[in-house]
Design a protein around this motif. Structure first.
Motif, short mmCIF file in Angstrom:
data_model
loop_
_atom_site.label_atom_id
_atom_site.label_comp_id
_atom_site.label_asym_id
_atom_site.label_seq_id
_atom_site.Cartn_x
_atom_site.Cartn_y
_atom_site.Cartn_z
N ILE A 7 39.51 36.18 44.00
CA ILE A 7 38.89 36.67 42.50
C ILE A 7 40.51 36.63 42.47
O ILE A 7 41.24 36.59 42.87
CB ILE A 7 38.48 38.40 42.64
CG1 ILE A 7 39.34 39.04 42.76
CG2 ILE A 7 37.19 38.60 42.78
CD1 ILE A 7 39.64 41.09 42.61
N PHE A 8 40.21 36.90 40.49
CA PHE A 8 41.81 36.24 40.20
C PHE A 8 42.03 37.41 38.89
O PHE A 8 41.69 38.45 38.57
CB PHE A 8 41.59 35.05 39.16
CG PHE A 8 41.17 34.06 39.99
CD1 PHE A 8 41.93 32.73 40.14
CD2 PHE A 8 39.76 33.79 40.49
CE1 PHE A 8 42.06 31.54 41.05
CE2 PHE A 8 39.27 32.40 41.49
CZ PHE A 8 40.65 31.08 41.78
N GLU A 9 43.28 37.67 39.14
CA GLU A 9 43.82 39.19 38.05
C GLU A 9 44.56 39.06 37.29
O GLU A 9 45.83 37.82 37.89
CB GLU A 9 43.93 39.98 39.56
CG GLU A 9 44.31 41.77 39.14
CD GLU A 9 44.43 42.20 39.83
OE1 GLU A 9 45.75 42.32 40.31
OE2 GLU A 9 43.37 42.92 40.52
N CYS A 10 44.14 39.25 36.45
CA CYS A 10 46.16 39.13 35.19
C CYS A 10 47.12 40.23 35.62
O CYS A 10 46.53 41.25 36.07
CB CYS A 10 45.40 39.52 34.03
SG CYS A 10 46.41 39.17 32.94
N GLY A 11 47.49 39.64 36.35
CA GLY A 11 49.55 40.36 36.68
C GLY A 11 49.69 41.34 35.59
O GLY A 11 50.78 42.19 35.69
N SER A 12 49.08 41.02 34.05
CA SER A 12 49.88 41.53 33.22
C SER A 12 49.03 43.24 32.78
O SER A 12 49.35 44.73 32.86
CB SER A 12 49.93 40.96 31.78
OG SER A 12 50.79 41.64 30.94
N CYS A 13 47.56 42.73 33.47
CA CYS A 13 47.38 44.88 32.31
C CYS A 13 46.01 44.68 33.47
O CYS A 13 45.39 45.45 33.26
CB CYS A 13 46.10 44.08 31.50
SG CYS A 13 45.00 42.41 31.58
N GLY A 14 45.31 43.97 34.60
CA GLY A 14 45.17 43.97 35.43
C GLY A 14 43.86 43.42 35.47
O GLY A 14 42.96 43.45 35.91
N ALA A 15 42.82 43.00 34.55
CA ALA A 15 41.42 42.18 34.48
C ALA A 15 41.30 41.33 35.58
O ALA A 15 42.38 40.78 35.91
CB ALA A 15 40.84 41.67 32.94
N GLN A 16 40.39 41.63 35.52
CA GLN A 16 39.52 40.68 37.03
C GLN A 16 38.34 39.57 36.30
O GLN A 16 37.67 39.68 35.82
CB GLN A 16 39.46 41.38 38.46
CG GLN A 16 40.17 42.39 38.82
CD GLN A 16 39.33 43.19 40.03
OE1 GLN A 16 38.52 42.90 39.49
NE2 GLN A 16 40.32 43.32 40.97
N PHE A 17 38.76 38.33 37.01
CA PHE A 17 37.73 37.06 36.81
C PHE A 17 37.27 36.21 38.32
O PHE A 17 37.38 36.39 39.56
CB PHE A 17 38.49 36.01 35.58
CG PHE A 17 39.32 36.92 34.87
CD1 PHE A 17 38.70 36.99 33.06
CD2 PHE A 17 40.57 37.03 35.02
CE1 PHE A 17 39.50 38.10 32.31
CE2 PHE A 17 41.35 37.32 33.73
CZ PHE A 17 40.47 37.91 32.35
N PRO A 18 36.07 35.75 37.74
CA PRO A 18 35.55 35.63 38.92
C PRO A 18 36.10 34.03 39.19
O PRO A 18 36.77 33.14 40.33
CB PRO A 18 34.58 35.20 38.90
CG PRO A 18 33.89 35.53 37.27
CD PRO A 18 35.20 36.33 36.64
N LYS A 19 37.14 33.04 38.38
CA LYS A 19 37.22 31.99 38.21
C LYS A 19 38.87 31.67 37.24
O LYS A 19 39.19 32.95 36.71
CB LYS A 19 36.77 31.25 37.61
CG LYS A 19 36.46 30.82 36.48
CD LYS A 19 35.66 30.14 36.43
CE LYS A 19 34.72 29.62 34.83
NZ LYS A 19 34.11 28.35 34.64
#
Length: 242
Positions: A7-19
Motif C-alpha cells: 500500500i502507499f502511505e503518507c508520511g505526514s498524516c498517515g493516510a493510505q492509498f491503493p496506488k
C-alpha cells in the motif's frame, strides 16, 4: 502463510492509498506518499491462537488501595478531581509557549518522577528548573524519543509520575511514518496508556496544537486518554486558564 500487500502511505498524516500519488489528498503535502508493505494476517489462524481474556472479580478490588497523588497546587488538584489518579493518562493541550511545560515542571518538582523531553536537552530543562527555583532531587531525565524504549524504562523505574514533552516528538517502531504524524501520535499514545495501566504509574502527555487545532495532537488523542486538560490564555499571556 499470511500474504504481503503493498500500500502507499503518507508520511505526514498517515493516510493510505491503493496506488502512488504525488500529492496526498488528505493533508495536501507533496512528495510524502511512500511505498509500505503490510502483512495480511489469516483471521482463522488468529482465532485458533487467541487466549481468553483475564477476568477480575470486583469483590477483590480495593479502589482506595492507592490514593490520589496530591500536588499541593490547589487549582490543579481541583481540576483533576482531587489529585492525580494512579495509572491514569492525562493529556495537556495548548498552543506552543502557553506554559504547559512550565506548569508540569512545577508538578514533578513536588511529586518527583521521570521527565522525558524530545524537544530540549538535560541542561536546558535543568536551567528551567533553576529559573523557577525548583528542586530536582527526585527527578530523572531522558531525551529518548523511541516509544518502546520509553515504555520499557517506565516499567523498570515505576516512577511516581512521568511527563512526556511532547507526544509530537515520539516515534514508534511499529510505523514508518515520521514523528508527529497522525499514525505515530496515535500509536505512541496508545502504548503509553497501556504502560500506565500495567504499571499503575500516571503519565502526563503534552500535545501542541495550532490556532486551528487541526494538527495531529490533542484533537486526535482525546478519546485515548483518561483526562484532557487545556491550558489557554489571553493574547498578552497575562493570565492562564486551565
Amino acid at each position: 502463510m499470511p500474504k504481503l500487500e503493498t500500500i502507499f502511505e503518507c508520511g505526514s498524516c498517515g493516510a493510505q492509498f491503493p496506488k502512488w500519488e504525488g500529492r496526498c489528498r488528505q493533508c495536501g503535502k507533496w512528495g510524502t506518499v511512500i511505498n509500505v508493505k503490510c502483512q495480511m494476517s489469516n483471521v482463522k489462524d488468529i482465532d485458533n491462537k487467541v487466549e481468553p481474556a483475564q477476568i477480575v472479580d470486583f469483590m477483590g478490588v480495593d479502589a482506595n488501595a492507592r490514593p490520589r497523588i496530591i500536588t499541593n497546587i490547589t487549582e490543579l488538584d481541583r481540576v483533576l478531581g482531587g489529585g492525580i489518579v494512579p495509572g491514569s493518562g492525562v493529556l495537556v493541550g495548548g498552543s506552543p509557549g502557553i506554559g504547559k511545560s512550565t506548569l508540569l515542571l512545577q508538578v514533578i518538582a513536588i511529586t518527583g518522577g521521570l521527565y522525558i523531553s524530545g524537544e530540549e536537552s538535560a541542561p536546558q530543562i535543568k536551567s528551567r528548573f533553576d529559573r523557577l527555583k525548583l528542586t530536582t532531587r527526585a527527578i530523572k531525565f531522558s531525551s529518548e524519543i523511541g516509544t518502546e524504549k520509553i515504555c520499557a524504562v517506565i516499567a523498570e523505574l515505576k516512577p511516581t509520575l512521568t511527563i512526556i514533552d511532547s507526544i509530537q516528538t515520539l516515534r514508534s517502531q511499529e510505523n514508518d511514518s515520521s514523528a508527529g504524524s497522525q499514525n505515530q501520535v496515535i500509536i505512541s499514545c496508545a502504548k503509553l496508556m497501556e504502560t500506565a495501566k500495567k504499571t499503575d504509574c500516571p503519565i502526563f502527555i503534552i500535545g501542541h496544537i495550532t490556532k486551528q487545532g487541526i494538527v495531529a495532537g490533542p484533537k486526535t488523542l482525546e478519546h485515548l486518554v483518561d483526562t484532557v486538560l487545556y491550558l489557554e490564555g489571553d493574547k498578552n499571556h497575562f493570565y492562564r486558564l486551565l
